[in-house]
Structures are given as structure tokens and as C-alpha cells.
Design a protein around this motif. Structure first.
Motif, PDB file in Angstrom:
ATOM      1  N   HIS A  84       0.852  -1.186   0.000  1.00 60.36           N
ATOM      2  CA  HIS A  84       0.000   0.000   0.000  1.00 60.36           C
ATOM      3  C   HIS A  84       0.891   1.241   0.000  1.00 60.36           C
ATOM      4  CE1 HIS A  84      -3.320  -2.682   1.291  1.00 60.36           C
ATOM      5  NE2 HIS A  84      -2.382  -3.237   2.051  1.00 60.36           N
ATOM      6  N   ALA A 137      -4.336   6.887  -3.886  1.00 67.39           N
ATOM      7  CA  ALA A 137      -5.272   6.382  -4.879  1.00 67.39           C
ATOM      8  C   ALA A 137      -4.488   6.070  -6.154  1.00 67.39           C
ATOM      9  CB  ALA A 137      -6.360   7.409  -5.162  1.00 67.39           C
ATOM     10  N   ASP A 177      -1.743   8.457  -7.962  1.00 71.31           N
ATOM     11  CA  ASP A 177      -1.094   9.427  -7.094  1.00 71.31           C
ATOM     12  C   ASP A 177       0.425   9.292  -7.195  1.00 71.31           C
ATOM     13  OD1 ASP A 177      -3.425  10.567  -6.186  1.00 71.31           O
ATOM     14  OD2 ASP A 177      -3.488   9.452  -4.298  1.00 71.31           O
ATOM     15  N   TRP A 190      -0.810  14.925  -2.228  1.00 73.39           N
ATOM     16  CA  TRP A 190      -1.943  14.145  -2.716  1.00 73.39           C
ATOM     17  C   TRP A 190      -3.239  14.920  -2.497  1.00 73.39           C
ATOM     18  CZ3 TRP A 190      -0.310   8.917  -0.041  1.00 73.39           C
ATOM     19  CH2 TRP A 190       0.788   8.395  -0.731  1.00 73.39           C
ATOM     20  N   ARG A 223      -8.459  11.446   0.289  1.00 78.74           N
ATOM     21  CA  ARG A 223      -7.911  10.095   0.244  1.00 78.74           C
ATOM     22  C   ARG A 223      -8.288   9.347   1.525  1.00 78.74           C
ATOM     23  NH1 ARG A 223      -7.923  11.206  -4.275  1.00 78.74           N
ATOM     24  NH2 ARG A 223      -6.165  11.341  -5.734  1.00 78.74           N
ATOM     25  N   ARG A 224      -8.359   8.025   1.431  1.00 82.99           N
ATOM     26  CA  ARG A 224      -8.686   7.216   2.597  1.00 82.99           C
ATOM     27  C   ARG A 224      -7.623   7.380   3.677  1.00 82.99           C
ATOM     28  NH1 ARG A 224      -7.897   0.732   3.059  1.00 82.99           N
ATOM     29  NH2 ARG A 224      -8.498   0.517   5.263  1.00 82.99           N
TER      30      ARG A 224
END
Length: 355
Positions: A213, A264, A267, A276, A280-281
Motif C-alpha cells: 500500500h 489512490a 497518485d 496528494w 484520500r482514505r
């Protein structure tokens, strides 16, 4: 029993393994591939900009040690197998600092504030972080960083960079102009305790299943933001920020919430000058508590290089070229300090003559 035949393809594959390893080491050492800026070269540029101050760090020269803990809530464990994200409390050693290579610089400057951390997991794995209160970096490559140090060297007669040199540099580096514009407009925290600190560079978290991630993270303070008046910075005491945080901690701890931001698709991960987009999460992974700060010669941080590439299993580098250069620069700075003998804390000392 007859010995199995070994085909040419198998032998070639076996021979390729050490060859690949040697090639990897050669690339990492800079012996093959495109020329890269060395850590020593970056350290030289920092000395060119700020002058030589034997015994002090070449960057973030003015600082203060602190101790505390990180209380993980377990939410980060789904993103990274690093032990530090398992629910629990882990010791922290760190350092507050201000930007620049002059350990005697006044705190009355519109420069970034920094927080460096070393977190230690129960199995002994260490995670080091170097965080600034700005979400972006002024340059995208080590070569641009060296050029920036040379362009911004203060003229002894004026105390400011040569305007012509700076103009030529900015014409080639609009990302640095964007950073300057951001710094000019953004609030300047009135305390180390109420600034948000950012990883700036992207990293990769590796989860328990092996998935990767792309992430950045920040530490968001519980203390409400108070701003310094930029028009009156020259009136601040030399050690205003460092005196303030020590006085504050004498009355109780300071806390920040660690917020992990996931990239995402699309990015940018290899350019620290690009933030970013919002939305975003995010995942809150725990709370950092700092309860004590003091001079470096009595603190545990003095001989720590807060190299952000020192990572635990479960956290990995991204493709950002700045990261590799930071590792080499921290090492070069440490070697020079070790040879010189570490300098005492500059906080509370009179500025050097002419500084």
C-alpha cells in the motif's frame, strides 16, 4: 543411482543469481548506472550554505531531545505487519528541530519546524522518521537539493541570497517557488506542540498477506493551533520555540494522532513536491505522547541519526529518489560529527559571532 543431468539452462540460471546480486550491490553503491549525488556531496552543499559548525548535524542543526511513547490502537495492523502497529505501547526517543544548518540560528524565522522519531518494537525492530510541519518538500531530486543549497547561500554583506543566483535557480525549479509561496502563506505554528508533522515522502506498507500500500502519514496535534506573527518574528527570543516546549511539557504531556493516508491509483509516489489530493482514505493508527524534553548532551537522541530509511519489516521505501540520498547524507553527517566530537546543545547558548 545415476546422477541427474544438469542442463545448460539450469547452470546459467544458477550462475545468474550471484551475478544479479553483484549487479544490485554495484547499482546501490553507485558504481554502475547513471551518476547520482552522494551523501557526502549533499553534506558538502549543506556546509557551503550554512558554514561549518564542527560537532553539529549538517541539517536540522538546532535541536532538543525528547522521550515519550506511541500507543497503537491496532488499526494499522491491517495495512502493515510492522510490530509497532499491534495494539500496545512502545517507547519513543525523538528530537525537535528547526530548519537550517546553523545551530545558533534564532527561532524568529519563517522556516519549517521538524520532529524526528525513533520507535522501538518489542522484538527490537526500529523505525525512524524525519517529519516536517510542511506537507511538501522544496525539491524533487537530490541534485535539485544541492543546487538549492548553493543558490540560497547567504551573502555575508546582506545576510540574504544573491538575487541573481536565486532568480536563475527558480527559473529552473518552479516547484521550489511553489514551496516558498506555500511557506509564505501558511500559518507558522507558535509551538512545536501544535504543529502537524508530515512524512512528506511516500512509503509502502506491506500487510500480513504481502499486499503493498502506497502511503504517507502525519501526526496531528491535540493542542489547538496558535500562530506566530510573521511580521514580528524578529522580536522573538532566540530560543523561543525550544523554551516554550520545555515549559509546556513541565505542566503536562503533548499528544499527536498518527494518521495514515493511502494513495489512490495515479497518485505520485516519487516526487515529494506534489501533495496528494484531499479526500484520500485515512486510518488513525495510534497516539504519540511526548512527556519530557531536554538538552541534547543529556538526552538519548544526540547520537541517533534519524534516517527515515531505517524501517521495520512491514514498511518499505517507495520510488522517491530523495529517500536514498537522505540515507547517505545522514550517514555522512554522523561520520563527520563523530570525528569532530558531538557539540553541546546550542539551545540556550549565545549565537556565534556574526550569525
Amino acid at each position: 543411482m545415476a546422477r541427474p543431468k544438469t542442463g545448460f539452462g539450469t547452470l546459467a540460471a544458477i550462475a545468474a543469481v550471484p551475478a544479479a546480486l553483484l549487479a544490485g550491490f554495484a547499482w546501490a553503491g553507485g558504481w554502475i548506472g547513471p551518476a547520482r549525488t552522494s551523501g557526502g556531496g549533499v553534506a558538502n552543499a549543506l556546509e557551503y550554505n550554512a558554514g561549518k559548525h564542527p560537532g553539529y548535524r549538517r541539517a536540522h542543526a538546532k535541536g532538543l531531545c525528547f522521550t515519550g511513547r506511541f500507543d497503537a490502537n491496532g488499526a494499522g495492523a491491517a495495512l502493515s505487519k510492522a510490530g509497532i502497529f499491534a495494539t500496545g505501547s512502545y517507547p519513543v526517543i525523538g528530537r525537535f528541530s528547526t530548519g537550517g544548518g546553523n545551530p545558533f540560528a534564532t527561532d524568529g524565522r519563517n522556516v519549517f519546524h521538524a520532529m524526528a522519531l525513533q520507535l522501538t518494537a518489542p522484538d527490537g525492530q526500529i523505525w525512524r522518521m524525519a517529519l516536517d510541519h510542511t506537507p511538501i518538500f522544496p525539491v524533487a531530486t537530490p541534485e535539485a537539493f544541492v543546487a538549492l543549497q548553493r543558490a540560497t547561500r547567504p551573502d555575508p554583506a546582506t545576510g540574504k541570497p544573491d538575487p541573481a543566483v536565486m532568480k536563475a535557480y527558480l527559473a529552473k525549479h518552479p516547484e521550489t517557488k511553489a514551496y516558498q509561496d506555500y511557506l509564505a502563506k501558511a500559518p507558522l505554528p507558535g509551538s512545536f506542540a501544535n504543529g502537524t508533522y508530515y512524512s512528506i515522502n511516500a512509503f509502502r506498507f506491506i500487510d500480513p498477506a504481502g499486499g503493498a500500500h502506497a502511503v504517507r502519514w502525519s501526526f496531528v496535534p491535540e493542542a489547538p493551533l496558535t500562530e506566530l506573527d510573521k511580521a514580528k518574528l524578529a522580536d522573538l527570543p532566540t530560543d523561543y520555540l525550544f523554551d516554550e516546549i520545555q515549559a509546556r511539557l513541565a505542566h503536562g504531556p503533548a499528544r499527536w494522532h498518527m494518521i495514515v493516508t493511502l494513495a489512490a491509483p495515479g497518485d505520485t509516489t516519487n516526487n515529494a513536491t506534489i501533495a496528494w489530493p484531499a479526500g484520500r482514505r485515512t486510518v488513525e493508527a495510534g497516539v504519540l505522547t511526548i512527556d519530557r524534553a531536554g538538552a541534547e548532551e543529556q538526552g538519548a537522541c544526540r547520537d541517533i541519526t534519524f534516517d527515515p530509511t531505517i524501517l521495520p519489516d512491514g514498511v518499505a521505501l517507495s520510488d522517491d529518489p530523495i529517500l536514498g540520498a537522505r540515507a547517505g547524507t545522514y550517514a555522512a553527517s554522523f561520520r563527520r560529527r563523530a570525528a569532530e566530537g558531538p557539540g553541546p546543545s546550542a539551545v540556550g547558548k549565545a549565537p556565534a559571532k556574526g550569525k
